[in-house]
Write a protein that holds these residues in place. Structure first.
Motif, PDB file in Angstrom:
ATOM      1  N   MET A 176       0.681  -1.470  -0.483  1.00 33.27           N
ATOM      2  CA  MET A 176       0.298   0.148   0.107  1.00 33.27           C
ATOM      3  C   MET A 176       0.943   0.760  -0.029  1.00 33.27           C
ATOM      4  O   MET A 176       0.146   2.631   0.065  1.00 33.27           O
ATOM      5  N   HIS A 177       1.894   1.182   0.318  1.00 34.90           N
ATOM      6  CA  HIS A 177       3.034   2.720   0.007  1.00 34.90           C
ATOM      7  C   HIS A 177       2.936   3.298  -1.278  1.00 34.90           C
ATOM      8  O   HIS A 177       2.601   2.325  -2.120  1.00 34.90           O
ATOM      9  N   LYS A 178       3.213   4.675  -1.573  1.00 34.62           N
ATOM     10  CA  LYS A 178       3.064   5.195  -2.200  1.00 34.62           C
ATOM     11  C   LYS A 178       4.481   6.138  -2.642  1.00 34.62           C
ATOM     12  O   LYS A 178       4.567   6.546  -1.967  1.00 34.62           O
ATOM     13  N   ASP A 179       5.240   6.149  -3.718  1.00 39.15           N
ATOM     14  CA  ASP A 179       6.216   6.949  -3.766  1.00 39.15           C
ATOM     15  C   ASP A 179       5.505   8.683  -4.018  1.00 39.15           C
ATOM     16  O   ASP A 179       4.263   8.415  -4.782  1.00 39.15           O
ATOM     17  N   ASN A 180       6.274   9.077  -3.669  1.00 35.18           N
ATOM     18  CA  ASN A 180       6.051  10.805  -3.987  1.00 35.18           C
ATOM     19  C   ASN A 180       4.221  11.375  -3.810  1.00 35.18           C
ATOM     20  O   ASN A 180       3.464  11.479  -4.811  1.00 35.18           O
ATOM     21  N   PRO A 181       3.890  10.983  -2.551  1.00 36.89           N
ATOM     22  CA  PRO A 181       2.572  11.487  -1.761  1.00 36.89           C
ATOM     23  C   PRO A 181       2.178  12.945  -2.692  1.00 36.89           C
ATOM     24  O   PRO A 181       2.801  13.568  -2.346  1.00 36.89           O
ATOM     25  N   LEU A 182       1.197  13.256  -2.334  1.00 40.69           N
ATOM     26  CA  LEU A 182       0.161  14.383  -2.252  1.00 40.69           C
ATOM     27  C   LEU A 182       0.742  15.105  -1.593  1.00 40.69           C
ATOM     28  O   LEU A 182       0.751  14.968  -0.538  1.00 40.69           O
ATOM     29  N   THR A 183       1.187  15.815  -1.232  1.00 38.68           N
ATOM     30  CA  THR A 183       1.304  16.997   0.195  1.00 38.68           C
ATOM     31  C   THR A 183       0.519  18.214  -0.467  1.00 38.68           C
ATOM     32  O   THR A 183       0.572  18.924  -1.651  1.00 38.68           O
ATOM     33  N   LEU A 184       0.744  18.837   0.798  1.00 36.76           N
ATOM     34  CA  LEU A 184       0.458  20.340   0.413  1.00 36.76           C
ATOM     35  C   LEU A 184       1.001  21.361  -0.294  1.00 36.76           C
ATOM     36  O   LEU A 184       1.165  22.312  -0.579  1.00 36.76           O
ATOM     37  N   LYS A 185       2.515  20.894   0.253  1.00 32.73           N
ATOM     38  CA  LYS A 185       4.034  21.608  -0.597  1.00 32.73           C
ATOM     39  C   LYS A 185       4.335  21.441  -1.543  1.00 32.73           C
ATOM     40  O   LYS A 185       4.213  22.636  -2.263  1.00 32.73           O
TER      41      LYS A 185
END
Length: 323
Positions: free
Chosen positions: A299-308
């Motif tokens: 379930m891990h994802k590289d480069n998740p979306l973030t506010l920054k």
């Protein structure tokens, strides 16, 4: 980690299934730490406004109350999936109560949302429970007037400003021809309860005070909710496919985002940022999504979306080219 593989949706679900069991104690605790503070903030707002405190001075409290209403909607959302409690009746009762507070008919929204789960990322089954999204070719084929309408629809002032108010305060008050008995009943009951609450408020705190609290909270919470829904399925590299090529595993993992929010916002949004996990197995209650991510490497994802990294790219009118 790339998830553009040929793994089946059942293979993805297998390690998640132990988490798809509701926990009554955690559910009750979440009700207590969500509904009680929301009602307490309402009481505080009534007290302040009735004592002639400036409306602008209470805006921070309105925002906080709106965040708790977002959390109530997450509980409502779990109830539509039957995942919050083990009891179907308990999910329905709490779903209706949550729906009264969020102005959302339980059975009506449940039907729309389950359609969304079966059709998201499918280019040939758009239009129910999703945002209006066109491919480049579809957009170019529109008349200038419809192109303008599409751009206005996706303008932040519309879909984060006018849109939530129009949807939660107006459109969900009306019935639609395709609805069944349960959907009509939930819409009518929700509307009746909303009217009764407004009448009771008029006779007690006054209609003006009620509207000064209810409308801003709904608009702020609605904007938060629509923003979350947008980010969950509208991002760079998102998976879309035509019906004959649509793959549920890829739709879940690559068509739904992992939105890594700051811990306080993650709490208010009920872990909904782990949206890819939710779409792999919707029966997992929100209070177990964090554990799923922490314990299951798939379930891990590289480069998740973030506010920054990504506040928003709202000027995009399509995702990518499709034939």
């Amino acid at each position: 980690m790339s998830h553009s593989t040929n793994i089946s949706i059942e293979a993805l679900r297998t390690p998640l299934k132990p988490y798809a069991t509701p926990d009554r104690n955690r559910a009750l605790w979440q009700i207590g730490n969500t509904f009680l503070p929301y009602l307490a903030l309402w009481g505080l707002l009534i007290y302040l406004l009735k004592n002639e405190v400036s409306f602008f001075a209470v805006i921070p409290i309105l925002i906080l109350a709106a965040l708790f209403l977002v959390r109530i909607f997450i509980i409502f959302h779990d109830c539509t999936h039957g995942s919050f409690f083990a009891s179907r009746r308990a999910n329905t009762i709490l779903g209706y109560i949550s729906g009264f507070l969020t102005f959302t008919p339980f059975s009506y929204w449940q039907r729309n949302h389950l359609v969304h789960h079966g059709t998201y990322a499918n280019l040939d089954k758009r239009g129910v429970g999703d945002m209006w999204t066109l491919t480049v070719n579809e957009y170019r084929a529109l008349s200038p007037a419809k192109q303008l309408a599409y751009r206005l629809y996706r303008n932040p002032l519309v879909f984060l400003g006018i849109g939530p108010g129009y949807s939660f305060l107006i459109t969900q008050r009306f019935l639609y021809s395709w609805e069944g008995k349960n959907e009509r009943f939930s819409a009518m009951v929700t509307n009746v309860v909303i009217v009764l609450i407004a009448v009771l408020a008029t006779l007690t705190i006054g209609l003006k005070t009620y509207l000064m609290i209810q409308v801003p909270i709904m608009l702020i919470a609605g904007a938060f909710g629509v923003w979350l829904f947008y980010v969950q399925h509208q991002f760079d590299g998102v998976y879309w496919a035509h019906k004959e090529e649509w793959d549920p595993a890829r739709a879940a993992m690559d068509g739904s985002s992992y939105y890594q929010l700051p811990k306080v916002l993650q709490w208010f949004t009920g872990n909904i940022g782990y949206h890819h996990i939710h779409h792999v197995l919707p029966r997992i209650p929100n209070y177990k999504l964090q554990t799923c991510y922490d314990t299951i490497p798939q379930m891990h994802k590289d480069n998740p979306l973030t506010l920054k990294k990504r506040f928003i790219r709202l000027k995009r009118t399509s995702l990518r080219e499709f034939p």
